[in-house]
Design an enzyme around this catalytic site. Structure first.
Site, short mmCIF file in Angstrom:
data_model
loop_
_atom_site.label_atom_id
_atom_site.label_comp_id
_atom_site.label_asym_id
_atom_site.label_seq_id
_atom_site.Cartn_x
_atom_site.Cartn_y
_atom_site.Cartn_z
CE1 TYR A 1 -4.18 -1.79 5.20
CE2 TYR A 1 -3.18 0.31 4.50
CZ TYR A 1 -3.58 -0.84 4.27
OH TYR A 1 -3.87 -1.16 2.91
CB SER B 1 -0.99 0.05 1.51
OG SER B 1 -1.73 1.14 1.39
CD GLU C 1 -2.32 5.36 4.04
OE1 GLU C 1 -1.76 6.05 5.06
OE2 GLU C 1 -3.32 6.29 3.60
#
Length: 377
Positions: free
Chosen positions: A196, A172, A174
C-alpha cells in the site's frame, strides 16, 4: 420644407436615436452585469473517486454545503455500498439535487475519460484506493493496480478528455514507513514498508510528474491517520471503538489485536477533508502534510476507549499474531506547519476527544442494533 424645418426634423431624429442608443446601452449594461454575476456565482462541479468511503462521504458533505454540484464514482455491486452517503443521495429526477453517482472504476480508463469529458469538472479528488495496509500484503497486485496505477489512469484521462480541473491526490503517511526523521514533513524521504505504501509513493510522484510535465494544477495531500465514526470496521481505531461498545453492552467479551506499541498521529476526518478542499483553492499547486503533530500508541487508544465506558482493558484485550504486519511501521508523526502557514489549516479535535467521539457513536449504534429505537441501555 424650409431650412428651419429640415434642421428641426434632423434634431428630432437624432434625439430619438440618442434615446434608443441610451436604452440599448442600459440593456447591454444590465445584460453584462447579469452575465458577470452568473460567472461569479457559477456552481462549481467536483468529481470524487472513493465517494462511498470515510473521506469521500465527508468531502461530499463539505462540498455540498459550499454550493458545489458533486459527482461520485461508485463500483457496481450486487449489495448496497452507499451507506455513508445515503443521507445525501436522492433521486436525480427531483429538482434541485446536486449529488450524482456514476458507475466506474479506477481500473477502467475508458470510463474515466468518458466521465471527465461529459462532466467537465472544476475539481477532481482522487480518494479511491485499496486502502487497508495489512490487506495490501495479501493482495499486493490488486493494491498496486488500483492504488498506484489507478492514479495514472485518472491523470491520463484528464489529458485525454481535454479538461483542465484542479486535481487532488490522496497521499498517505504510510509512504514514510521506516521514518528518516521525526516529525515527518513535506521534504522527508519516503521509505514505504507495505505494498500500500509503495503504491501511494508511485501515485505521489505521478502527480508531481504530471504537474511538472503538463502544467496540471495537481497537488498531493499527505494525510496522517484520520478517524471518525464512519471509519471502516476493519481499521484498528474503529475496530476498538466498536468492540468496546459491544463489550460494554454484553454482546461480546474480547477484543483481538496485534501490535499495541505502534505509534500514530491520529486526527479527526471531517477536519482533514476541509484541508483537502483548501489545497485546491490555492493559486499554485503544491504538496502538504496534514497532521496533529501528536503521537500516541495503539495501547493508549485502547486504554482511553475502555476507560471511557468504565472498563479495564486488560480484562478484555487479547493478542492475535495474525494482525501483525510482515514489515511494521513503528511510528508516524507529521508536522503540519506548512499547511497552517499557507492554507490556514490546523486540527482542533485532539486525541482524547477523538476516542470519545468514536466510542460514543458506536455505543449508540450498538444500542440501536441490539435494542431497536425505543429502548435505551
Amino acid at each position: 420644407m424650409g431650412t428651419g424645418g429640415t434642421v428641426s426634423g434632423i434634431l428630432s431624429v437624432l434625439r430619438d436615436r440618442a434615446v434608443e442608443l441610451d436604452s440599448i446601452g442600459r440593456l447591454e449594461t444590465i445584460a453584462a452585469r447579469k452575465f458577470t454575476q452568473g460567472l461569479l456565482f457559477k456552481m462549481k462541479k467536483a468529481l470524487i473517486t472513493g465517494i462511498t468511503g470515510q473521506d469521500g462521504s465527508y468531502l461530499a458533505d463539505l462540498l455540498l454545503s459550499k454550493g458545489y454540484e458533486v459527482h461520485g464514482i461508485i463500483r457496481r455491486a450486487s449489495t448496497f455500498n452507499t451507506a455513508r452517503i445515503d443521507h445525501l443521495y436522492q433521486d436525480s429526477h427531483v429538482h434541485g439535487i446536486h449529488l450524482f453517482l456514476h458507475f466506474g472504476d479506477l481500473s477502467d480508463s475508458v470510463q474515466l475519460v468518458k466521465l471527465l469529458y461529459e462532466l467537465q469538472p472544476d475539481e477532481v479528488y482522487n480518494l479511491g484506493a485499496q486502502s487497508h495496509v495489512r490487506v495490501s500484503f495479501d493482495i499486493p497486485e490488486y493494491t498496486a493496480d488500483i492504488t498506484g496505477v489507478g492514479t495514472i489512469r485518472i491523470l491520463e484521462a484528464i489529458r485525454e478528455a481535454g479538461v483542465v480541473p484542479r486535481f487532488y491526490q490522496a497521499s498517505s503517511s504510510e509512504m514514510y514507513g521506516k521514518v528518516q526523521e521525526v516529525p515527518q514533513t513535506e521534504t522527508t524521504p519516503f521509505w514505504p514498508r507495505s505494498p500500500y505504501g509503495a503504491a501511494k509513493v508511485f501515485s505521489y510522484w505521478a502527480t508531481v510528474n504530471y504537474r511538472e510535465s503538463y502544467g496540471l494544477h495537481a497537488s498531493n495531500g499527505i494525510l496522517f491517520n484520520h478517524e471518525s465514526p464512519r471509519r471502516g470496521e476493519t481499521f484498528v481505531t474503529r475496530k476498538i471503538s466498536r468492540a468496546v461498545s459491544r463489550i460494554k453492552l454484553g454482546s461480546e467479551e474480547f477484543l483481538y489485536l496485534g501490535n499495541l506499541e505502534a505509534k500514530r498521529d491520529w486526527g479527526y476526518a471531517p477536519e482533514y477533508v476541509e484541508g483537502m478542499w483548501r489545497i485546491l483553492q490555492q493559486d499554485e499547486p503544491d504538496d502538504y502534510v496534514l497532521a496533529t503533530n501528536e503521537m500516541h500508541t495503539v495501547r493508549e487508544f485502547v486504554e482511553l476507549a475502555f476507560a471511557h465506558v468504565g472498563l479495564d482493558w486488560k480484562q478484555h484485550v487479547r493478542y492475535d499474531k495474525r494482525y501483525e504486519r510482515p514489515a511494521e511501521v513503528d511510528l508516524l508523526i507529521g508536522n503540519p506547519a506548512k499547511a497552517k502557514r499557507k492554507l490556514g489549516w490546523e486540527p482542533k479535535v485532539r486525541f482524547e476527544e477523538l476516542v470519545q467521539i468514536m466510542v460514543d457513536a458506536d455505543l449508540e449504534e450498538t444500542k440501536q442494533q441490539l435494542y431497536g429505537t425505543n429502548r435505551s441501555a
